[in-house]
Design an enzyme around this catalytic site. Structure first.
Site, PDB file in Angstrom:
ATOM      1  N   GLY A 205       0.792  -1.216   0.000  1.00  0.00           N
ATOM      2  CA  GLY A 205       0.000   0.000   0.000  1.00  0.00           C
ATOM      3  C   GLY A 205       0.825   1.268   0.000  1.00  0.00           C
ATOM      4  O   GLY A 205       1.954   1.277  -0.465  1.00  0.00           O
ATOM      5  N   LEU A 231      -4.129  -5.556  -4.746  1.00  0.00           N
ATOM      6  CA  LEU A 231      -3.061  -4.562  -4.678  1.00  0.00           C
ATOM      7  C   LEU A 231      -1.786  -5.127  -4.034  1.00  0.00           C
ATOM      8  O   LEU A 231      -1.822  -5.623  -2.899  1.00  0.00           O
ATOM      9  CB  LEU A 231      -3.550  -3.336  -3.890  1.00  0.00           C
ATOM     10  CG  LEU A 231      -2.541  -2.178  -3.798  1.00  0.00           C
ATOM     11  CD1 LEU A 231      -2.246  -1.596  -5.166  1.00  0.00           C
ATOM     12  CD2 LEU A 231      -3.044  -1.118  -2.843  1.00  0.00           C
ATOM     13  N   ASP A 232      -0.678  -5.036  -4.739  1.00  0.00           N
ATOM     14  CA  ASP A 232       0.648  -5.451  -4.238  1.00  0.00           C
ATOM     15  C   ASP A 232       0.689  -6.914  -3.796  1.00  0.00           C
ATOM     16  O   ASP A 232       1.500  -7.289  -2.942  1.00  0.00           O
ATOM     17  CB  ASP A 232       1.097  -4.554  -3.064  1.00  0.00           C
ATOM     18  CG  ASP A 232       1.239  -3.104  -3.487  1.00  0.00           C
ATOM     19  OD1 ASP A 232       1.543  -2.867  -4.662  1.00  0.00           O
ATOM     20  OD2 ASP A 232       1.029  -2.217  -2.650  1.00  0.00           O
ATOM     21  N   ALA A 233      -0.184  -7.734  -4.364  1.00  0.00           N
ATOM     22  CA  ALA A 233      -0.232  -9.140  -3.945  1.00  0.00           C
ATOM     23  C   ALA A 233      -0.023 -10.111  -5.109  1.00  0.00           C
ATOM     24  O   ALA A 233      -0.206 -11.300  -4.954  1.00  0.00           O
ATOM     25  CB  ALA A 233      -1.558  -9.426  -3.254  1.00  0.00           C
TER      26      ALA A 233
END
Lengths: 288, 288, 288, 288
Positions: A205, A231-233
């Site tokens: 994040g 997100l960001d995964a």
């Protein structure tokens, strides 16, 4: 260059090696991985084109028959390393990853043709053009703008159009700082590559260096991953870290972390372009 | 060896340096840190005892007056490096950190007197005794034991008694794998040191290598931190990482991660014993 | 910013700290090192200019009196971090270090004003000019040219003129690949910084990656050092390494080693510009 | 476990894979390397024994026929990972590598049976015996002893006898500090493994940390290599480095370098024991 992933069973290596040997193919590089838990098999092979009695299209056609033996879940591709892959970069104001990639392309270090750079600010336009690459400025609505969501959707539609016209093999979010809408994540699945400025899964994040500073960690990092709707995964391609200490302010971390971001993105992008990265579920096999 | 932390203002360095110079003190090492955000000042100074016209107790008494000028929030200590510090280790079955620390102590690498090792299993007793160190076996109740909580409380009371009798400067959880009760965290605050087998804050809690494997990270790590009542959330002393790839199973990560655990714990413990670590809030200043 | 090195004795820290405290100086950073073997003392202090009742020139004048007390061998300087330092780069065809430094300067990462780039080939002229920096092409005679030594001497004289007009604080050999004549080493002593593409002292001289490949090392490196008349033997500022394996050809090493060269040069140059590097004999003290 | 190195040509992979597939062999790990310059081929394959319809001896006999097709220069071996390999350690006074290896063996981390430790001092006897391993003390003549060379020859003969009786797969010089005579280098070729306390080829020979300190390097290292008659010049298996700075004395380097020595030796030994290291000329292929 041939990559394949499929359910594991005995004889796959022999089948592929036999197929290539029969055609006289000279294997320059060969890497295999068998995931015992998932019972899945992965391979990447580099064959000298001039050792084969036919061209890449014919190799592709013939290998399709071999691959069919490995079941409907098998995914594979045969690419011609003589054909340079294409990339488009998305940027905002932060210039360090852009400068680094432009420098590498200009030095002939990355096997890629840079088709275009798209920025939601215009500050980086001049340097992009100086490298002989086209630049498109697509402004995004600032927080507080009326009808911001609609404007954002329109901006993303414009970005998509500018990207898709090039049919790029890689769409690189070189510190783009905008969250891609789900439909773009889907459309660009396996091609959109992001650099996140933390050692994921820590500090996903916003403002990861602020988070790292607040926690008092002794190493900061960067993560290059495929973009997914989470997100960001997405599947991680590459990560690295840099040592910090109590004397480093957030500003120091931001500055020093750039070296990790530059290197991690450049390495991840190179491996993607060289077909070294095979995605399986939410993980990657990276053949070095 | 003198350490001090206090609210920052001009003249602290001059006051301390002047105090030491006046007494003829020869400063061998001096490190300072001013935390601009928190407006806090930290220092560590090593003075040659034979350069002073008085002993350590007198130095302590005189410095108390100087420190008083820096306000009621100032914390400081003066220690005699000629007096070896004392440590107690808590272990369970995993032997690698224990072996490593025993080897280092035996090789004269760590400035510490190992008073005792306490294990909740007895498998490591022989090797501990072979090093001439006393070993105490305090069994802990297995999951499913009736009145497990009460038995656990009794076991921890026994551990506490066995530890506290030594008045140790360091209580090292060398892969102890039991969560300390809050009252022990308080009693041993600033002295209890844990090694966690992940790069915190990622993968806190149980089975961090399983978590790391599931996420597909490309680096695994270890974190040495002070124990607080918040699990795996205390002030971080040291961290390091090791590169892994898709070929590493959880078992490989467990084995390979031990090298990070060994080194990170040994470094963190050394710095603690050398009074290099100053805790402030939930963060540490580590003077190298 | 104040740096000092002088023979060690008691009271130096107190004298400097007392001097600054008396003037009300707020010390932002302070680092000390006492070399016990050589009996030498080093310090670097950063003082907030607005905390002093006088300007930098006055500070310099007053500190000169203090420094005089430390003996004739003392060397010191007081610099104003508000005045940007100046650098000139020397390059040949290899572009990666140049691109990297241009990118960093353009991103505001390096505290320097880039005055000029001088190349013995003209291939990098366009990108230098695109960054708004002047470029001078000074051709060097190829091997086999008649009167090569005389032509080389003339070329170096031209380079010297183009450099010295800027009175630069740093002359950076960013993969310049020409051996500086002794008189330039003397004229630019302590200001000429080279990046050598090996982990010195291994593989000094020509073609270090070829040497590394032939020896079968498992790590390759880069070294940033001050230029002296002894080839690749000057005081080392910074070094780093990159892991290689049996699969890396010389060409792979050349490509991969560039990342070490870029980072090591950028870090070494930054520390030089921030007056963090104090040279003593053939070694450096680097205050981080 | 099957390893092979031979002159490269097309079809080797297919031939081996076909041979294994025909027998129903399940390949768990497979690695290949083709050295384009030397035109040499290397492979290592791990096959599940229970997937084969015959035992290891039969596999060896059958594979001999296959290997014969690859020419007289081919070298290969088939080993049974179910049979634990054997090692003998040679030590002097420095205990850190010994402690580390004993700890790893005791923790089940290294796939080896420790047959004996031979020391030219007896200080480490107790800890070796505490681990249940036999220890032999073979004194070596001190400098200045009359007839030193003869006494040394006799001592080495005694060492050789004590080693050879075990027919070890690895003879580990765990900081042995005696130069092996040429005939032992020959007798133990490819089995004698040394740990040198520098990043070779820098600082070969005596007192490498003193050399490193004098040169002012910013990283110190360790190198694990096969012993040959050329001192510190044998094929390198593994290397690593540790960052040092101006504050590190020689004694600090000695202490800190031990962590590199421990890890590099343990990794090199593991890879040797797992048949991951193939020597070719003065270089190694290490399959991870």
């Amino acid at each position: 260059m041939l990559t394949l992933s499929c359910p594991d069973r005995t004889g796959i290596v022999a089948r592929i090696a036999g197929f290539l040997a029969e055609a006289g193919g000279w294997i320059v590089e060969a890497a295999y991985h068998a995931d015992a838990e998932g019972n899945w098999f992965f391979t990447r092979q580099v064959v000298r084109a001039d050792s084969l009695p036919f061209d890449v299209d014919e190799l592709r056609a013939r290998f399709a028959e071999v691959a069919a033996e490995f079941g409907g879940e098998a995914t594979w591709q045969v690419t011609d390393t003589g054909e340079r892959k294409k990339a488009v970069l998305l940027v905002t104001k932060e210039p360090h990853c852009l400068h680094d990639l432009l420098g590498r392309v200009s030095a002939g270090e990355l096997p890629v043709r840079l088709e275009a750079v798209i920025g939601n600010h215009d500050g980086l336009e001049d340097i992009v053009r100086a490298h002989g690459v086209e630049f498109h400025h697509v402004p995004f609505p600032a927080p507080g703008t009326p009808d911001r969501e609609a404007a954002k959707t329109a901006a993303f539609a414009e970005v998509r159009k500018l990207v898709d016209v090039h049919e790029p093999d890689a769409i690189v979010l070189a510190r783009f700082m905008q969250i891609l809408p789900a439909e773009l994540c889907t459309a660009w699945a396996g091609r959109a590559i992001n650099i996140h400025h933390s050692f994921l899964p820590s500090f996903a994040g916003a403002r990861p260096y602020h988070q790292a500073h607040a926690r008092g960690v002794k190493l900061i990092g960067a993560t290059c991953h495929y973009v997914t709707a989470d997100l960001d995964a997405g599947p991680i391609i590459e990560q690295d870290v840099i040592r910090v200490d109590h004397g480093d302010t957030v500003a120091d971390m931001v500055r020093r972390g750039r070296d990790a971001e530059r290197l991690v993105l450049a390495r991840g992008l190179r491996w993607h372009l060289e077909d070294r990265v095979l995605v399986h579920g939410n993980k990657t096999v990276v053949f070095h």
